[in-house]
Write an enzyme that holds these catalytic residues in place. Sequence first.
Site, PDB file in Angstrom:
ATOM      1  N   HIS A   3      -7.450  -5.750  -1.123  1.00 45.65           N
ATOM      2  CA  HIS A   3      -6.897  -5.209  -0.803  1.00 45.65           C
ATOM      3  C   HIS A   3      -5.192  -5.107  -0.739  1.00 45.65           C
ATOM      4  CE1 HIS A   3      -4.379  -1.580  -0.658  1.00 45.65           C
ATOM      5  NE2 HIS A   3      -3.983  -1.034   0.958  1.00 45.65           N
ATOM      6  N   SER A  27       0.934  -0.947  -0.324  1.00 43.06           N
ATOM      7  CA  SER A  27      -0.268   0.115  -0.064  1.00 43.06           C
ATOM      8  C   SER A  27       0.544   0.907   0.686  1.00 43.06           C
ATOM      9  CB  SER A  27      -0.476   0.055   1.021  1.00 43.06           C
ATOM     10  OG  SER A  27      -2.276   0.730   1.223  1.00 43.06           O
ATOM     11  N   ASP A  64      -8.478  -4.095  -6.532  1.00 47.28           N
ATOM     12  CA  ASP A  64      -7.987  -3.576  -5.526  1.00 47.28           C
ATOM     13  C   ASP A  64      -9.222  -2.346  -4.717  1.00 47.28           C
ATOM     14  OD1 ASP A  64      -6.762  -2.152  -2.817  1.00 47.28           O
ATOM     15  OD2 ASP A  64      -5.203  -3.292  -3.706  1.00 47.28           O
TER      16      ASP A  64
END
Length: 513
Positions: free
Chosen positions: A482, A233, A452
């Site tokens: 995610h 991320s 995602d």
Amino acid sequence: MTRLVRWTALTAAAALLTAGCSGGSSGEDEGGGGTGSPRPSAAAPSGVPESLAFQELDWGRCKGTADSPAPDGDWQCTTLKAPLNWAEPDGDTIDLALIRSKATGDERIGSLLFNFGGPGGSGVSMMPSYADTVSSLHDRYDLVSWDPRGVAASEGIRCRGDEAIEAAESVDSTPDTTAEEQAYLKDAADFGKGCQKSAGELMSHVSTTDTARDMDLMRHVLGDDKLHYFGISYGTELGGVYAHLFPKRVGRMTLDAVVDPTADTIGHAENQARGFQRALDDYLKSTGQDPEQGSREIADLLERLDAEPLPTSSPGRELTQTLALTGIVLPLYSKSGWPTLTSALTAAEEGDGSELLALADGYNERDPSGHYGTTTHSQRVISCLDDKQRPTLEETKRLLPEFEKISPVFGPFLGWDTAGWCHDWPVPGQHETPEVSAPGAAPVLVVGNTGDPATPYEGARRMADELGEDVGVVLTWKGEGHGAYGSGSDCVDSTVDAYLLKGTVPEDGKVCS
């Protein structure tokens, strides 16, 4: 106000359980390859005093905190000293909390440094929870993570107390009147003032570039000539910035759930509106609903909550529009959360906001006693120091129709967020977009997931392109949630493992379905 951006799947899964529901220039001194011996490496960061470059780390048993118990097993913790201001490396220092578990096998490659996203996520608390996911890597790597500057045990920043946080939950995040607009912006400004009061001088030294330089100091003190790194991320942006600053020190670097480095503040918000709407559409299809109709029904629910919040089983608390939206967001981070979302939405339609409130509390790190975590505080301090763009109220209002067109559910919130997130911030931002070009770096494995929600798939290709030719290598997973590694794809996991353990670089564009 809570931004929806950059949380890892690991954090979201933990929150679901908690809810109880079902810039500088490249070309610094660059060293050659090494085997990761447990001594300071030959490739010392330039300009760092010897007292920092050759400091000895005093590893010992990890201690628990009020928010996180001490981990089981052979985890060790220590503190690394780094310059407070990297422009003045001989000046004051800051303490950074580190955690590691040493490689279990005899053929050690070195340290594998993890950042789990946020920005603002605590690597010290997350690393032990993630160890099972990366157990195949533990044989040859020391698993290492840390709390970046301004986060948790590394002089973490708390911008307001628990009572003030709970009171701010009643502020309308999609204001409809002049009075609500003023209250929204005042709350944002007050939050920034609280951050400045808490952080002091540190407020200007928690940027992604500062943390990338901290990583290079870590690499050297840990004894590695090259940085082996796994960023998730926001950790992908951090990895890209590191690669730009120190291209010849990049070892085996994996970036999963990739932040689009070409997007500015408004671009990120638009990307997330698309990503979360895409995930919501996939969820609705899985339940047999028409995505357009299902989204309209959810948007209608949120509009009703704006006028009249729902009662909950939590004494003295109601489910507001903003809390409901936050509760909807959390289960979309992982496909395993979709049944929970169904239950919570059904209960809300029947007049009970308790389940969505519990999900929102999980996302907001609120425990049953009413104590809130500080991840979102650190997230805001770091991102507002990074991002130069400060959309005005008038600019945001002009953008709102486009945001609502992108997503009737998430668009209004993310549109208004562009005005409120860094409004009247005490410290100026550093750049429009991060610089991640890394000519001459070793191949970087960039992993994108087509489903995602928080870091939409398109960001992976853009990151690879920005890293440069022969550097960025894209691996695609056609999945949900995610992040991709450890999410159920043997193809993804084996490809990443082969790269990190053997140096096997897959063909650019490989697809795992």
